[in-house]
Design a protein around this motif. Structure first.
Motif, mmCIF file in Angstrom:
data_model
loop_
_atom_site.group_PDB
_atom_site.id
_atom_site.type_symbol
_atom_site.label_atom_id
_atom_site.label_comp_id
_atom_site.label_asym_id
_atom_site.label_seq_id
_atom_site.Cartn_x
_atom_site.Cartn_y
_atom_site.Cartn_z
ATOM 1 N N LEU A 436 30.094 44.975 42.376
ATOM 2 C CA LEU A 436 29.330 43.744 42.578
ATOM 3 C C LEU A 436 28.514 43.401 41.332
ATOM 4 C CD1 LEU A 436 28.336 41.431 44.339
ATOM 5 C CD2 LEU A 436 26.680 43.007 45.371
ATOM 6 N N ASN A 437 27.891 44.414 40.722
ATOM 7 C CA ASN A 437 27.125 44.171 39.502
ATOM 8 C C ASN A 437 28.011 43.631 38.382
ATOM 9 O OD1 ASN A 437 24.714 45.027 40.638
ATOM 10 N ND2 ASN A 437 24.971 47.149 39.969
ATOM 11 N N LEU A 438 29.217 44.197 38.251
ATOM 12 C CA LEU A 438 30.128 43.743 37.211
ATOM 13 C C LEU A 438 30.589 42.306 37.472
ATOM 14 C CD1 LEU A 438 31.705 44.233 34.658
ATOM 15 C CD2 LEU A 438 33.456 45.431 35.999
ATOM 16 N N LEU A 439 30.843 41.973 38.739
ATOM 17 C CA LEU A 439 31.217 40.598 39.056
ATOM 18 C C LEU A 439 30.116 39.621 38.648
ATOM 19 C CD1 LEU A 439 32.912 40.753 42.582
ATOM 20 C CD2 LEU A 439 33.956 39.983 40.448
ATOM 21 N N LYS A 440 28.888 39.986 38.909
ATOM 22 C CA LYS A 440 27.777 39.114 38.523
ATOM 23 C C LYS A 440 27.688 38.989 37.017
ATOM 24 C CE LYS A 440 25.020 39.885 42.696
ATOM 25 N NZ LYS A 440 23.774 40.409 43.286
ATOM 26 N N GLY A 441 27.957 40.102 36.322
ATOM 27 C CA GLY A 441 27.970 40.041 34.865
ATOM 28 C C GLY A 441 29.079 39.152 34.335
ATOM 29 N N MET A 442 30.223 39.169 34.994
ATOM 30 C CA MET A 442 31.336 38.327 34.561
ATOM 31 C C MET A 442 31.012 36.854 34.711
ATOM 32 S SD MET A 442 34.484 40.539 36.190
ATOM 33 C CE MET A 442 35.762 39.330 35.788
ATOM 34 N N ASN A 443 30.139 36.512 35.643
ATOM 35 C CA ASN A 443 29.745 35.117 35.807
ATOM 36 C C ASN A 443 28.744 34.683 34.750
ATOM 37 O OD1 ASN A 443 30.832 33.537 38.236
ATOM 38 N ND2 ASN A 443 30.501 35.569 39.093
ATOM 39 N N VAL A 444 28.066 35.668 34.141
ATOM 40 C CA VAL A 444 27.154 35.345 33.033
ATOM 41 C C VAL A 444 27.951 35.189 31.746
ATOM 42 C CG1 VAL A 444 25.217 36.190 31.658
ATOM 43 C CG2 VAL A 444 25.219 36.511 34.140
ATOM 44 N N LEU A 445 28.892 36.134 31.528
ATOM 45 C CA LEU A 445 29.744 36.096 30.344
ATOM 46 C C LEU A 445 30.958 35.219 30.613
ATOM 47 C CD1 LEU A 445 29.755 39.908 29.510
ATOM 48 C CD2 LEU A 445 28.381 38.144 28.388
ATOM 49 N N ASP A 446 31.642 34.863 29.556
ATOM 50 C CA ASP A 446 32.947 34.232 29.721
ATOM 51 C C ASP A 446 33.880 35.230 30.371
ATOM 52 O OD1 ASP A 446 35.838 33.954 28.084
ATOM 53 O OD2 ASP A 446 35.028 32.108 28.957
ATOM 54 N N ARG A 447 34.612 34.786 31.400
ATOM 55 C CA ARG A 447 35.435 35.720 32.175
ATOM 56 C C ARG A 447 36.494 36.402 31.330
ATOM 57 N NH1 ARG A 447 39.162 33.576 37.020
ATOM 58 N NH2 ARG A 447 40.755 35.170 36.924
ATOM 59 N N SER A 448 37.164 35.674 30.459
ATOM 60 C CA SER A 448 38.192 36.280 29.631
ATOM 61 C C SER A 448 37.604 37.294 28.659
ATOM 62 C CB SER A 448 38.960 35.201 28.861
ATOM 63 O OG SER A 448 38.083 34.466 28.016
ATOM 64 N N ALA A 449 36.395 37.008 28.166
ATOM 65 C CA ALA A 449 35.744 37.961 27.268
ATOM 66 C C ALA A 449 35.376 39.231 28.009
ATOM 67 C CB ALA A 449 34.501 37.331 26.646
ATOM 68 N N ALA A 450 34.933 39.079 29.266
ATOM 69 C CA ALA A 450 34.598 40.260 30.059
ATOM 70 C C ALA A 450 35.832 41.103 30.328
ATOM 71 C CB ALA A 450 33.946 39.828 31.376
ATOM 72 N N LEU A 451 36.937 40.446 30.642
ATOM 73 C CA LEU A 451 38.185 41.183 30.869
ATOM 74 C C LEU A 451 38.608 41.931 29.620
ATOM 75 C CD1 LEU A 451 40.297 38.696 32.998
ATOM 76 C CD2 LEU A 451 39.891 41.088 33.567
ATOM 77 N N GLU A 452 38.496 41.279 28.460
ATOM 78 C CA GLU A 452 38.903 41.917 27.213
ATOM 79 C C GLU A 452 38.010 43.102 26.891
ATOM 80 O OE1 GLU A 452 41.197 42.815 24.173
ATOM 81 O OE2 GLU A 452 41.609 41.107 25.487
ATOM 82 N N ALA A 453 36.719 42.999 27.251
ATOM 83 C CA ALA A 453 35.782 44.076 26.943
ATOM 84 C C ALA A 453 36.082 45.336 27.733
ATOM 85 C CB ALA A 453 34.349 43.615 27.212
ATOM 86 N N VAL A 454 36.438 45.178 29.005
ATOM 87 C CA VAL A 454 36.632 46.365 29.846
ATOM 88 C C VAL A 454 38.083 46.715 30.055
ATOM 89 C CG1 VAL A 454 34.474 46.003 31.052
ATOM 90 C CG2 VAL A 454 36.566 45.036 31.994
ATOM 91 N N ALA A 455 38.992 45.757 29.811
ATOM 92 C CA ALA A 455 40.418 45.986 30.039
ATOM 93 C C ALA A 455 41.225 45.317 28.940
ATOM 94 C CB ALA A 455 40.837 45.463 31.418
#
Length: 461
Positions: A436-455
């Motif tokens: 849940l915390n990561l989902l909230k973080g993804m809404n703060v960051l650009d979603r594609s950037a968040a995906l690239e950062a962790v995956a």
């Protein structure tokens, strides 16, 4: 196996294939094969190949000595059926002979209705009958039975040396009847007795709720024939519960999901993918080579998604996890999955019995075989509460099973509930809280950037 390897497209009239969890049982409901059309018969061995006459003579000799000298009389039919069972069970942990009762049990399990207590079990190398996962909202889960619990005795029958099929029959019974299990939990010094009341296990494989305003939770406990429709209904209900507005994020919980129908896994993946391959299978026979791709009609292709997995995530659940990971549609969080990458086909026999036979391996969109290896999460989060718990959440995996197949890559009721706040989620379920915390973080960051950062993108294979 490279992704560019050739495969046959799925024919219009598909057999339903099964992707079942190790040693999945009619008692349990997870990892359930579907009834398939009879496989085409291969051509008979050529004269040059011949038959192993020495082994056939030895078989006849063993058969005759059992008939003549075994302490109890055994009829020919029983001996021959036992021989066929041994022939199949010696291939791998998932192939087996199905008598008419097994066949009926299998059909009931696939439909999600069966009698029993609701557990997925396996036999360890030391012969101990071990719980892989309790099925949600069943007598077993309500009694607090856990993965890695060892069943030592059923009623007055010790299980030491008893075939698993016989143990399963002991656990089955009429709804309302009572059963006593002697359970040894991991780390416990002494076993404890648990008394359960058998029930007709007829429950939805999908549950859902809002975790926080805008953030949904979708739990799939196994893959049954109705799972796709149930999940689609649950997504619509989540939107309704969220004041009819789109969700900001969703957690798909596949932890301790032992598998089920391949068709259901494809349907669930298709809820979140609007194009691209989901899974393909390859085997010796041409009609065991199938490919499944996503359709454009996708109700949740734009919702930020995190998938929770653990060591009890197996088979069909791994197909979903692998497809969403390879397509970079979701972040996979938790611990390594079980690692069952084989497909079983159920074939009827002329005498009314059937056999469940491993006929293919399945591969993720990028060409990965997860057989005996599993899905590795993009973000590793072990189970625990407010502090990190470094214990393995599930230690029995496909690679630990005796006789398992090697990796083909060359390496060895929808339930309504009051939405809790995120601190409550984190306190009761650390992994879910982190998701849940990561989902909230993804809404703060650009979603594609968040995906690239962790995956990071998966390299071509």
């Amino acid at each position: 196996m490279p992704a560019s390897s050739s495969f046959h497209p799925a024919p219009r009239r598909l057999r339903q294939l099964a992707v079942s969890v190790p040693l999945s049982l009619a008692l349990l409901g997870g990892g359930l094969p579907a009834v398939a059309e009879e496989m085409p018969r291969e051509t008979a061995p050529t004269q040059a190949e011949g038959l192993p006459l020495d082994e056939l003579r030895t078989f006849a000799e063993v058969f005759e000595r059992i008939k003549r000298t075994y302490v109890d009389e055994v009829d020919d039919r029983t001996l021959l059926k036992n021989a066929m069972r041994g022939m199949l069970e010696g291939l791998d942990p998932h192939s087996s002979y199905l008598d008419q009762q097994d066949w009926q049990d299998l059909r009931e399990n696939t439909d999600g209705e069966f009698g029993g207590i609701g557990i997925e079990v396996g036999m360890e190398d030391d012969g101990k009958l071990t719980i892989i996962a309790p099925i949600d909202d069943t007598p077993a889960s309500r009694a607090g039975l856990q993965p890695r619990d060892v069943i030592l005795k059923i009623d007055n029958t010790p299980l030491d040396g008893l075939p698993m099929s016989e143990a399963v029959k002991l656990m089955r019974g009429d709804a309302g009847s009572r059963i006593r299990l002697l359970i040894l939990s991991e780390g416990a010094d002494m076993p404890r007795e648990v008394v359960l009341e058998r029930a007709i296990i007829k429950s939805s494989s999908v549950t859902h709720r809002l975790l926080d305003p805008g953030y949904g939770y979708l739990r799939i406990s196994q893959f049954q024939s109705a799972t796709g429709d149930e999940a689609r209904t649950a997504l619509a209900q989540l939107r309704k519960d969220n004041d009819a507005t789109s969700l900001k994020g969703l957690v798909l919980d596949l932890r301790n999901n032992p598998g089920g129908l391949l068709s259901a896994a494809v349907e669930i993946s298709d809820l979140f993918l609007s194009n691209g391959r989901i899974v393909y299978t390859q085997g010796r026979l041409p009609d065991s080579e199938l490919s499944f791709s996503a359709k454009a009609d996708t109700p949740a292709d734009d919702i930020p998604l995190i998938v929770l997995i653990n060591g009890g995530t197996a088979s069909a659940a791994e197909i979903v996890s692998g497809a969403l990971q390879d397509q970079r549609r979701a972040i996979i969080m938790g611990t390594d999955s079980f690692g069952k990458g084989s497909v079983q086909t159920v074939m009827p026999l002329g005498n009314g019995d059937g056999l469940k036979l491993t006929t293919a391996l399945y591969f993720t969109p990028s060409g990965r075989s997860i057989q005996a290896e599993g899905i590795q999460p993009d973000v590793e989060v072990v189970r625990g509460r407010l502090e990190r718990d470094t214990r393995r959440d599930f230690s029995v995996r496909e690679a630990d099973l005796d006789g398992r197949l090697d990796n083909a890559n060359g390496e060895s009721e929808a339930v309504q509930s009051k939405a809790p706040t995120s601190p409550v989620v984190a306190e009761s379920d650390y992994q879910l809280g982190e998701a849940l915390n990561l989902l909230k973080g993804m809404n703060v960051l650009d979603r594609s950037a968040a995906l690239e950062a962790v995956a990071p993108a998966t390299p071509d294979q």
